[in-house]
Write a protein that holds these residues in place. Structure first.
Motif, PDB file in Angstrom:
ATOM      1  N   TYR A   1       0.847  -1.191   0.000  1.00 17.18           N
ATOM      2  CA  TYR A   1       0.000   0.000   0.000  1.00 17.18           C
ATOM      3  C   TYR A   1       0.882   1.240   0.000  1.00 17.18           C
ATOM      4  CZ  TYR A   1      -4.110  -2.831   1.356  1.00 17.18           C
ATOM      5  OH  TYR A   1      -5.138  -3.739   1.408  1.00 17.18           O
ATOM      6  N   GLN A   2       0.440   2.248  -0.761  1.00 14.65           N
ATOM      7  CA  GLN A   2       1.141   3.526  -0.821  1.00 14.65           C
ATOM      8  C   GLN A   2       0.287   4.610  -0.172  1.00 14.65           C
ATOM      9  OE1 GLN A   2       4.186   3.629  -1.887  1.00 14.65           O
ATOM     10  NE2 GLN A   2       4.328   1.665  -2.944  1.00 14.65           N
TER      11      GLN A   2
ATOM     12  N   THR B   1       0.097   8.556  -0.256  1.00  8.11           N
ATOM     13  CA  THR B   1       0.662   9.686  -0.996  1.00  8.11           C
ATOM     14  C   THR B   1      -0.100  10.984  -0.767  1.00  8.11           C
ATOM     15  OG1 THR B   1      -0.663   9.090  -2.940  1.00  8.11           O
ATOM     16  CG2 THR B   1       1.545   8.150  -2.793  1.00  8.11           C
TER      17      THR B   1
ATOM     18  N   GLU C   1      -4.616   4.432   2.560  1.00 11.08           N
ATOM     19  CA  GLU C   1      -3.834   4.119   1.371  1.00 11.08           C
ATOM     20  C   GLU C   1      -4.473   4.769   0.148  1.00 11.08           C
ATOM     21  OE1 GLU C   1      -6.886   0.768   1.273  1.00 11.08           O
ATOM     22  OE2 GLU C   1      -5.771   1.873   2.806  1.00 11.08           O
TER      23      GLU C   1
END
Length: 335
Positions: free
Chosen positions: A202-203, A205, A211
């Motif tokens: 999972y990112q 940003t 996520e």
């Protein structure tokens, strides 16, 4: 077919999916609308000429609906669904129905004890697109599936559903909201009952604690591999809301679905293109109409709490794997 009218109530109408359901509801059947935001409740109620409430319990007590279309922030879904099951009111509820597998399992068990009707809008099950894939176009055993569904940025939830931007109130981000549809679809197309989690990344940003891009690889109990990518990362524009691309590999061929086009490539045959809809929005109205008919005809929902529990179990394992992978990365792999 529905042979008699029903009194329908709409609960929690600030949810962003509500406008997609409304075309599927007979206008003279809606008898009550509730939401914590009085202005939104009044706006949705106005075309039906029915009362608007800020307290859903008061609405249920006063209008005594035959059927409820329930929407709620994820952290309140378990409580609302529990009330409806206990009251013996048939209903639908948006996924994921609870913050984790435990909450969904308690609802499933309660519904089984009470023989309750609860339909879950895994709307692809209600679509010609997926049913045509399953029954007409896919040739041979499925060996691999890849689903990529990337929607707009998380800021789009600020207007009515800020709770979607918190792990505590939403339970997760793009995989919980978007990816869960494709977990269910993979189980449906293959007839699988579960899956082994292989990897999940999972990112994060944005400034929100959810996520915003997620990738997970699984092995279904039929042996097929499954890759799901979901995201809140697509820069939306007029006519382009998201990327939605599916690839399905069978023993006999290769199938790509994107931009309303199914490309069929089977061994020994000329490649073909079939027009199939890849926009899920129209299927919410179909889900609403079909669900009312299912209930009226004492039929089981195409997707119920049983299917929600199966998808939620896998989703929790994906979340746990991503958290473990993230912890290893943070600690420099010292595990």
């Amino acid at each position: 077919m529905i042979n008699q009218t029903m009194k329908i109530a709409l609960l929690g109408v600030s949810h962003w999916h509500v406008p997609l359901y409304l075309p599927g509801l007979p206008e003279n059947w809606v008898v009550g609308v509730s939401d914590g935001d009085a202005g939104i409740a009044a706006r949705i109620a106005a075309p039906y000429g029915c009362p608007a409430y800020t307290d859903h319990r008061q609405m249920l007590h006063e209008v005594k609906p035959d059927f409820v279309f329930a929407f709620a922030p994820h952290y309140r879904m378990h409580a609302v669904a529990s009330e409806l099951i206990e009251a013996g009111i048939p209903f639908t509820m948006e996924k994921p129905v609870g913050l984790d597998r435990r909450e969904v399992e308690t609802l499933y068990n309660a519904a089984e004890r009470k023989n309750a009707f609860c339909a879950i809008p895994f709307v692809w099950r209600y679509s010609d697109t997926v049913n045509d894939l399953k029954n007409r176009y896919l040739s041979g055993k499925i060996v691999h599936m890849s689903y990529k569904f990337v929607a707009g940025p998380p800021s789009r939830y600020l207007a009515t559903s800020r709770w979607m931007l918190s792990q505590e109130t939403a339970g997760g981000g793009c995989m919980t909201n978007l990816g869960v549809h494709f977990i269910d679809m993979a189980l449906y197309l293959t007839g699988s009952q579960g899956a082994e989690m292989l990897s999940s990344v999972y990112q994060y940003t944005s400034e929100y604690a959810i996520e915003t891009y997620a990738s997970s690889m699984l092995r279904l109990d039929t042996g097929a591999s499954l890759l799901i990518e979901s995201g809140y990362a697509y820069p939306m524009s007029d006519g382009a809301k998201r990327e939605n691309r599916w690839t399905i590999v069978t023993e006999n061929g290769y199938y790509i679905l994107a931009d309303n086009d199914l490309e069929l490539r089977t061994f020994g045959a000329v490649p073909a293109h079939i027009a199939l809809n890849t926009d899920s929005d129209p299927y919410y109205a179909i889900f609403a109409r079909t669900t009312l008919a299912d209930y009226a005809n004492s039929a089981r929902p195409r997707a119920s709490l049983k299917e929600m529990l199966a998808a939620r179990t896998i989703l929790d394992e994906m979340n746990a794997k991503a958290a473990y992978s993230g912890a290893k990365e943070t600690l420099g792999g010292r595990f």
